[in-house]
Design a protein around this motif. Structure first.
Motif: not given
Ligand code: NAD
Ligand code: KPL
Length: 306
Positions: A5-9, A70, A74, A96-97, A119, A121-123, A179
């Motif tokens: 759930l959450g197709a972000g990084s 997410t 969110d 989540q962070n 985690t 990991e970094g993306a 963290k």
């Molecule tokens: P991001 O903004 O790239 O991804 C979040 C995704 O969630 C987005 O694609 C957004 O559209 C989606 N989203 C929001 N509301 C939604 C909903 N109601 N239903 C479905 N999808 C929804 O953020 P991220 O970088 O992937 O980070 C996500 C979490 O992971 C954060 O709390 C971040 O601190 C943590 N985190 C990220 C990393 C990293 O390297 N990116 C590393 C450690 C921790």
């Protein structure tokens, strides 16, 4: 099937690395898109680029595990939109962070197996259709609700099929606190100074406030039962060690401000301010950092919106 759930990084990172055919993204309830999958380019840690195609989870399909990736702000709403579709004994891992969002989800669904992960990991996504695995590290997973305890080893084994290093941690809150200390001592400074992590150390903003910030952190940790390694001087050393080892990195908060996105300040320094209010502990530095980042982020959003 593992559902994300959450197709972000971070979601795209796990989706790219978990075995193909065993992973799908959960569509938003209002998703009208007709495509049956999401395709993007994936740059692995070695620099090799491949194309990844991840299906959307079909209606009625029951995953064995849900990863929630997410942003902290969110998460409750995202979960509320879909969770009733899934069996009440499906484990959910929150990535989540910061702190606050994990407790909110566990309090709202106390009978579900809810776990949290921390985690290193970094993306990131330098372009919308490119996911870069920028740094590899370790992930720890542990239970947030009672019913999650007996799922711990199974979910660690499932996540490990990605090839990433994943550990069980029965005391995940302690790990999330560690963290949180790092994020509270690096992220707001990088956002306010608009600089990479390493450059905060020489700034007067950092030098004038870091000892008081670490005293606030130490007092809050002790008052909430996290006594381990919480002397202010030790916390400062931990923060500076990470700032130096990630000296050239742009923190997630600086990246959010620059791109006009909502930051996670309310789950990092803002969480500490609220905890201080509950515990009767003054947190002026955390409050100043929270207010200044909130203001900066709203100005940046106004500019981005036009
Ligand atoms: P991001 O903004 O790239 O991804 C979040 C995704 O969630 C987005 O694609 C957004 O559209 C989606 N989203 C929001 N509301 C939604 C909903 N109601 N239903 C479905 N999808 C929804 O953020 P991220 O970088 O992937 O980070 C996500 C979490 O992971 C954060 O709390 C971040 O601190 C943590 N985190 C990220 C990393 C990293 O390297 N990116 C590393 C450690 C921790
Ligand atoms: O976790 C991080 C973040 O950017 O959110 C640090 C550790 C500060 C690395 O950039």
């Amino acid at each position: 099937m593992i559902a994300i759930l959450g197709a972000g990084s971070l979601g795209r990172l796990w989706a790219a690395l978990l075995p193909a055919g065993r992973v799908a993204f959960i569509p938003r309830p209002d998703n009208k898109a007709s495509a049956s999958s999401l395709a993007y380019r994936f740059q692995s840690i070695s620099g090799a680029i491949s194309t990844v195609r991840v299906p959307w989870l079909a209606v009625g399909e029951q995953p064995e595990l849900i990863l929630t990736t997410t942003k902290a702000g969110d998460t409750t709403e995202a979960m509320a939109g879909v969770i009733d579709r899934f069996s009440s004994d499906t484990p959910v891992i929150l990535f989540q962070n910061g702190l606050g969002s994990q407790q909110a989800v566990a309090a709202r669904w106390p009978d579900r197996p809810i776990l949290a992960a921390s985690t290193t990991e970094g993306a990131n996504r330098p372009e919308p259709k490119l996911l870069v695995h920028a740094g590899t590290g370790h992930s720890w997973v542990g239970p947030m609700t009672d019913s999650a305890c007996h799922h711990l080893n199974t979910v660690v084994a499932l996540l490990s099929t990605s090839g990433l290093t994943v550990h069980p941690d029965a005391n995940i809150l302690q790990r999330l606190w560690q963290k949180l200390v790092i994020n509270a001592g690096i992220n707001p400074y990088t956002a306010l100074l608009d600089c990479p992590n390493g450059e905060i150390l020489a700034s007067s903003l950092y030098q004038d406030t870091i000892d008081d910030l670490c005293r606030e952190l130490a007092e809050l940790m002790q008052a909430s039962g996290h006594h381990e390694e919480s002397a202010p001087a030790t916390l400062r050393q931990q923060i500076e060690k990470v700032a130096r080892s990630t000296a050239k990195n742009t923190s997630s908060m600086r990246a959010d401000v620059r791109q006009g996105r909502t930051t996670e300040i309310h789950y990092i320094n803002g969480y500490l301010v609220n905890l201080g209010k509950e515990l009767g502990i003054e947190t002026p530095v955390n409050q100043m950092l929270t207010e200044r980042v909130t203001l900066l982020s709203s100005h940046q959003q106004e500019q981005t919106d036009g």
